[in-house]
Design an enzyme around this catalytic site. Structure first.
Site, PDB file in Angstrom:
ATOM      1  N   CYS A 148      34.726  33.125  42.849  1.00 19.55           N
ATOM      2  CA  CYS A 148      33.552  32.273  42.891  1.00 19.55           C
ATOM      3  C   CYS A 148      32.805  32.403  41.567  1.00 19.55           C
ATOM      4  O   CYS A 148      32.820  33.448  40.935  1.00 19.55           O
ATOM      5  CB  CYS A 148      32.555  32.589  44.012  1.00 19.55           C
ATOM      6  SG  CYS A 148      33.269  32.545  45.648  1.00 19.55           S
ATOM      7  N   ARG A 176      37.359  30.443  38.361  1.00 20.02           N
ATOM      8  CA  ARG A 176      37.037  31.528  39.295  1.00 20.02           C
ATOM      9  C   ARG A 176      37.157  31.094  40.757  1.00 20.02           C
ATOM     10  O   ARG A 176      37.059  31.918  41.671  1.00 20.02           O
ATOM     11  CB  ARG A 176      35.601  32.021  39.054  1.00 20.02           C
ATOM     12  CG  ARG A 176      35.369  32.563  37.665  1.00 20.02           C
ATOM     13  CD  ARG A 176      33.928  32.985  37.501  1.00 20.02           C
ATOM     14  NE  ARG A 176      33.611  34.108  38.375  1.00 20.02           N
ATOM     15  CZ  ARG A 176      33.812  35.373  38.058  1.00 20.02           C
ATOM     16  NH1 ARG A 176      34.324  35.688  36.901  1.00 20.02           N
ATOM     17  NH2 ARG A 176      33.497  36.333  38.902  1.00 20.02           N
ATOM     18  N   TRP A 187      35.670  30.168  45.954  1.00 23.07           N
ATOM     19  CA  TRP A 187      37.015  30.573  46.366  1.00 23.07           C
ATOM     20  C   TRP A 187      36.811  31.258  47.712  1.00 23.07           C
ATOM     21  O   TRP A 187      36.235  32.336  47.787  1.00 23.07           O
ATOM     22  CB  TRP A 187      37.623  31.532  45.337  1.00 23.07           C
ATOM     23  CG  TRP A 187      39.030  31.903  45.620  1.00 23.07           C
ATOM     24  CD1 TRP A 187      40.153  31.235  45.239  1.00 23.07           C
ATOM     25  CD2 TRP A 187      39.489  33.058  46.341  1.00 23.07           C
ATOM     26  NE1 TRP A 187      41.283  31.893  45.679  1.00 23.07           N
ATOM     27  CE2 TRP A 187      40.907  33.018  46.358  1.00 23.07           C
ATOM     28  CE3 TRP A 187      38.847  34.130  46.973  1.00 23.07           C
ATOM     29  CZ2 TRP A 187      41.680  33.991  46.970  1.00 23.07           C
ATOM     30  CZ3 TRP A 187      39.629  35.100  47.592  1.00 23.07           C
ATOM     31  CH2 TRP A 187      41.029  35.020  47.585  1.00 23.07           C
ATOM     32  N   ASN A 202      28.461  35.355  44.930  1.00 20.07           N
ATOM     33  CA  ASN A 202      29.850  35.693  44.616  1.00 20.07           C
ATOM     34  C   ASN A 202      30.062  37.131  45.089  1.00 20.07           C
ATOM     35  O   ASN A 202      29.385  38.038  44.613  1.00 20.07           O
ATOM     36  CB  ASN A 202      30.033  35.574  43.085  1.00 20.07           C
ATOM     37  CG  ASN A 202      31.303  36.220  42.567  1.00 20.07           C
ATOM     38  OD1 ASN A 202      31.355  36.650  41.420  1.00 20.07           O
ATOM     39  ND2 ASN A 202      32.330  36.280  43.378  1.00 20.07           N
ATOM     40  N   GLU A 219      57.528  39.214  35.138  1.00 13.74           N
ATOM     41  CA  GLU A 219      56.481  38.312  34.656  1.00 13.74           C
ATOM     42  C   GLU A 219      56.970  36.859  34.680  1.00 13.74           C
ATOM     43  O   GLU A 219      56.220  35.953  35.077  1.00 13.74           O
ATOM     44  CB  GLU A 219      56.060  38.742  33.241  1.00 13.74           C
ATOM     45  CG  GLU A 219      55.028  37.862  32.572  1.00 13.74           C
ATOM     46  CD  GLU A 219      53.700  37.737  33.323  1.00 13.74           C
ATOM     47  OE1 GLU A 219      53.468  38.445  34.310  1.00 13.74           O
ATOM     48  OE2 GLU A 219      52.896  36.871  32.922  1.00 13.74           O
ATOM     49  N   LYS A 231      55.132  33.945  36.865  1.00 14.86           N
ATOM     50  CA  LYS A 231      54.620  32.691  36.279  1.00 14.86           C
ATOM     51  C   LYS A 231      55.143  31.501  37.075  1.00 14.86           C
ATOM     52  O   LYS A 231      54.399  30.588  37.405  1.00 14.86           O
ATOM     53  CB  LYS A 231      55.044  32.535  34.810  1.00 14.86           C
ATOM     54  CG  LYS A 231      54.361  33.415  33.811  1.00 14.86           C
ATOM     55  CD  LYS A 231      52.916  33.103  33.517  1.00 14.86           C
ATOM     56  CE  LYS A 231      51.982  33.815  34.433  1.00 14.86           C
ATOM     57  NZ  LYS A 231      51.600  35.141  34.238  1.00 14.86           N
ATOM     58  N   GLU A 252      53.509  31.290  40.678  1.00 16.53           N
ATOM     59  CA  GLU A 252      52.099  30.937  40.834  1.00 16.53           C
ATOM     60  C   GLU A 252      51.785  29.500  40.485  1.00 16.53           C
ATOM     61  O   GLU A 252      50.904  28.908  41.096  1.00 16.53           O
ATOM     62  CB  GLU A 252      51.141  31.911  40.124  1.00 16.53           C
ATOM     63  CG  GLU A 252      51.483  32.320  38.779  1.00 16.53           C
ATOM     64  CD  GLU A 252      50.504  33.319  38.174  1.00 16.53           C
ATOM     65  OE1 GLU A 252      49.531  33.726  38.808  1.00 16.53           O
ATOM     66  OE2 GLU A 252      50.746  33.685  37.017  1.00 16.53           O
ATOM     67  N   HIS A 298      73.044  45.454  44.418  1.00 22.40           N
ATOM     68  CA  HIS A 298      72.602  46.218  45.589  1.00 22.40           C
ATOM     69  C   HIS A 298      71.869  45.334  46.598  1.00 22.40           C
ATOM     70  O   HIS A 298      71.141  45.844  47.449  1.00 22.40           O
ATOM     71  CB  HIS A 298      71.700  47.381  45.143  1.00 22.40           C
ATOM     72  CG  HIS A 298      72.413  48.354  44.259  1.00 22.40           C
ATOM     73  ND1 HIS A 298      73.367  49.215  44.729  1.00 22.40           N
ATOM     74  CD2 HIS A 298      72.342  48.556  42.924  1.00 22.40           C
ATOM     75  CE1 HIS A 298      73.847  49.937  43.725  1.00 22.40           C
ATOM     76  NE2 HIS A 298      73.240  49.552  42.613  1.00 22.40           N
ATOM     77  N   LYS A 303      41.168  32.923  38.893  1.00 18.34           N
ATOM     78  CA  LYS A 303      41.473  33.687  37.688  1.00 18.34           C
ATOM     79  C   LYS A 303      41.034  35.134  37.792  1.00 18.34           C
ATOM     80  O   LYS A 303      41.726  36.038  37.375  1.00 18.34           O
ATOM     81  CB  LYS A 303      40.769  33.006  36.510  1.00 18.34           C
ATOM     82  CG  LYS A 303      41.003  33.671  35.177  1.00 18.34           C
ATOM     83  CD  LYS A 303      42.350  33.286  34.649  1.00 18.34           C
ATOM     84  CE  LYS A 303      42.677  33.972  33.339  1.00 18.34           C
ATOM     85  NZ  LYS A 303      44.134  34.073  33.181  1.00 18.34           N
TER      86      LYS A 303
HETATM   87  C1  F6R Z   1      48.925  36.137  36.803  1.00 15.74           C
HETATM   88  C2  F6R Z   1      47.538  36.542  36.844  1.00 15.74           C
HETATM   89  C3  F6R Z   1      47.149  37.643  37.764  1.00 15.74           C
HETATM   90  C4  F6R Z   1      46.285  38.647  36.988  1.00 15.74           C
HETATM   91  C5  F6R Z   1      45.743  39.729  37.927  1.00 15.74           C
HETATM   92  C6  F6R Z   1      44.955  40.775  37.166  1.00 15.74           C
HETATM   93  O1  F6R Z   1      49.144  35.088  35.938  1.00 15.74           O
HETATM   94  O2  F6R Z   1      46.733  36.008  36.145  1.00 15.74           O
HETATM   95  O3  F6R Z   1      48.253  38.253  38.326  1.00 15.74           O
HETATM   96  O4  F6R Z   1      47.075  39.209  35.986  1.00 15.74           O
HETATM   97  O5  F6R Z   1      44.932  39.133  38.887  1.00 15.74           O
HETATM   98  O6  F6R Z   1      43.889  40.206  36.494  1.00 15.74           O
HETATM   99  P1  F6R Z   1      43.154  40.961  35.326  1.00 15.74           P
HETATM  100  O7  F6R Z   1      44.131  41.156  34.220  1.00 15.74           O
HETATM  101  O8  F6R Z   1      42.035  40.050  34.942  1.00 15.74           O
HETATM  102  O9  F6R Z   1      42.676  42.266  35.872  1.00 15.74           O
END
Ligand code: F6R
Length: 610
Positions: free
Chosen positions: A2, A27, A74, A100, A483, A487, A490, A506, A605
């Site tokens: 939020c 957010r 959110w 928030n 990673e 990507k 998500e 395995h 985010k």
């Molecule tokens: C993936 C992503 C999330 C963040 C995670 C940690 O693309 O953005 O997996 O990496 O929520 O966030 P931070 O780095 O801000 O602690």
């Protein structure tokens, strides 16, 4: 999650708040609302969906007033709809509030308020708080005092902004566990969840700490502790440009941020190496180098993409500096009574610096006496401020929900710390110089990869309809496999799993058929031949293979269905290069599927709730 924003001054607050909410939309983006005092009357306009939907409504309603608060949500308590969207009115209709965080004891508070005759309209925890403030405002109301009294009864996290019909000359604010910043202007002041929302209007900001409460008027502010002691807080000048938080001609923030990586990496490394001595020089660690180098053990803790960077860090610190490393999910670390002693160093990695799990894990590590370091992007964020010392990654604002440039800059910082430590231990000056030269040459190599964007897009088109993916890599490339899979998951909503390549036999090999593509991260390193063997195994089962390979590798092309080439660099830095085609592939597949790349469903985010 939020985002909240507030304005008080001599201008119409509505467009300023809408603009701020757009900058905070990363957010949360399931619903949004504005609350404004319009000629003495509090008015709220809310909308389900994005801030643009709210904007249209506000335009047609003609909402206007010089003081207001806004929120982009959110959902935690209550589904995303207009009723649950913020701001929330108190039952009397006098007070409105944006929040928030999570009020953990809201059901107890709600029961108490119901016994006092209050009625509730939403399913949110926030409505209990606004009514509790209203309750303390019953007789002679002093809004600041009523908020303070109410918060003393609250368990949970909050960043709040409160407006009252009876005191329209101030916005009362408070913080505990969710970020909040005051922006100081000329005859106007602002509040926001982060500086992105207000950087267009002011660069002078004050960060609130947990259990602090205050208010802003158009030409003044006050900050106190929740137990009522006045504070004189530092005013910070922020060094951020509006260009950094706009798309600058790109279709999406994610693409802009992928394309920015040569520059973000230059910013991360700038002034941090000394070639003649083959060393790294990290201002944020001065005074802590010996203690770090002599750590019995380093624990690196983070979430999501930052956790993947931590896994790369494990490999680097163990391999080059000879220090044992453990990597922990912050969400697990905080609850499992970890064994930490004062000879341990715990490093927390976070792009936002606000992730609730990471912040809580950090507090736990501090409580147990470890040296606590932060590797953080957002300057002045909670994790940066709570760490004993640390290194900013200086990647610049990352707005796209899928983290890209922060990941590569995190690995750059981990490489610099590795160089620092390794040179204090066994690494020779010549080896150190080789690494520095490779670091300096890296941005151009990233540029080389980005030039192949169209090729990567056309290769991605062959995979856009797949329902499942496997990403495989070994050693330092296993975190890259994780990673790449994250990507894709998500932003494309395609199921993808990352595995160490050798683990395939395995279990995951059972999944392979002509419909299940496998992405191999396969540069020519010590285990290259073994990875070729794994590719053969996939091909033998009719699987489609995409290989990320060295530019001179002609052998792999004869095995894989598609090959994307990357330039060679020092082994330590390879993940920074191998991840880039995977970022672009996830991006292109999501665009081909018509999905909202920058705001994928259910995500936000900055995960400021547990
Ligand atoms: C993936 C992503 C999330 C963040 C995670 C940690 O693309 O953005 O997996 O990496 O929520 O966030 P931070 O780095 O801000 O602690």
């Amino acid at each position: 999650m939020c985002g909240i924003v507030g304005y008080i001054g001599d201008k119409n607050s509505a467009p300023i708040l809408i603009n701020g909410l757009k900058r905070l939309e990363y957010r949360g983006y399931d619903s949004a609302g504005l609350g404004i005092i319009e000629e003495g009357t509090p008015r709220i306009v809310k909308a389900k969906g994005k801030v643009s939907v709210l904007e249209n409504k506000v335009d047609s309603d003609g909402l206007h007033g010089e003081v207001g608060i806004g929120h982009t949500r959110w959902a935690t308590h209550g589904i995303p709809n207009e009723i649950n969207a913020h701001p929330h009115f108190s039952m009397s209709g006098k007070i409105m509030l944006v929040h928030n965080g999570i009020i953990e004891n809201y059901s107890v508070l709600k029961e108490f308020l119901i016994s006092k005759g209050y009625e509730f309209v939403s399913e949110t925890d926030t409505e209990a708080l606004v009514n509790l403030i209203d309750y303390y405002c019953k007789e002679e109301c002093d809004l600041f005092e009523a908020v303070r009294k109410a918060l003393l009864k609250v368990d949970g996290t909050y960043g709040i902004a409160v407006l009252s019909k009876d005191e329209p000359d101030k916005i009362v604010i408070a913080k505990n566990g969710s970020p909040l910043v005051i922006g100081l202007g000329e005859k106007e002041n602002y509040i926001a969840s982060d500086v992105n929302a207000i950087v267009e209007y002011t660069k002078r900001v004050i960060y609130l700490e947990d259990k602090e409460i205050g208010y802003i008027t158009s030409n003044d502010y006050l900050i106190k502790t929740l137990d009522n002691h006045k504070l004189n807080k530092e005013v910070n000048e922020i060094d951020m440009d509006i260009d950094e938080i706009t798309k600058s001609g790109y279709d999406h923030f994610m693409l802009k941020e992928i394309m920015e990586q040569p520059e973000s990496l230059r910013n991360t490394m700038r002034g941090r190496t000394v070639l003649s001595e083959g060393i790294a020089k990290l201002g944020g660690l001065i005074g802590y180098e010996e203690r770090l180098a002599n750590s019995k053990r380093i624990i690196i803790s983070a979430c999501g993409t930052s956790w993947h960077a931590a896994l790369v860090g494990e490999y680097l610190f163990e391999n080059y500096a000879g220090i044992p490393v453990e990597v922990e999910y912050a969400s697990e670390f905080r609850y499992r009574n970890p064994i930490i002693d004062k000879d341990d160093t715990v490093i927390f990695i976070s792009q936002s610096g606000e992730t609730a799990d990471t912040l809580a894990a950090l507090k736990e590590a501090k409580r147990k006496g470890a040296l606590v370091l932060g590797i953080v992007n957002v300057v002045g964020s909670s994790i940066a401020r709570a760490s004993d010392a640390g290194v900013y990654i200086h990647a610049g604002p990352e707005i796209g929900v899928a983290s890209t440039k922060a990941f590569t800059s995190q690995i750059m910082v981990l490489s610099l710390i590795t160089l620092l430590l390794a040179r204090m231990k066994n690494m020779s000056v010549v080896q150190g110089q080789e690494i520095i030269k490779a670091i300096e040459a890296l941005p151009e190599k990233v540029e080389e990869i980005l030039k192949h964007n169209e090729l990567i897009k056309s290769v991605s088109a062959h995979f856009a309809d797949a329902k499942n993916f496997l990403y495989l890599g070994r050693g330092i490339h296993f975190p890259v496999a994780l990673e790449g899979a994250l990507k894709l998951k998500e932003i494309s909503y395609i199921h993808a799993e990352g595995y160490p390549a050798a683990e395939m036999k395995h279990g995951p090999i059972a999944l392979i058929d002509e419909n299940m593509p496998t992405v191999f991260i396969a540069p020519q390193d010590a285990v290259y031949e073994k990875v070729l063997g794994n590719i053969e195994e996939v091909k033998a089962r009719d699987g489609k293979v995409l290989a990320i390979a060295d530019e001179n590798d002609t052998k792999i092309e004869t095995l894989a269905d598609y090959t994307l080439k990357i330039p060679r660099t020092h082994e330590m830095l390879m993940p920074i290069l191998t991840v880039i085609p995977l970022q672009l592939m996830a991006y292109h597949i999501a665009v081909m599927k018509g999905l909202n790349v920058d705001q994928p469903r259910n995500l936000a985010k900055s995960v400021t709730v547990e």
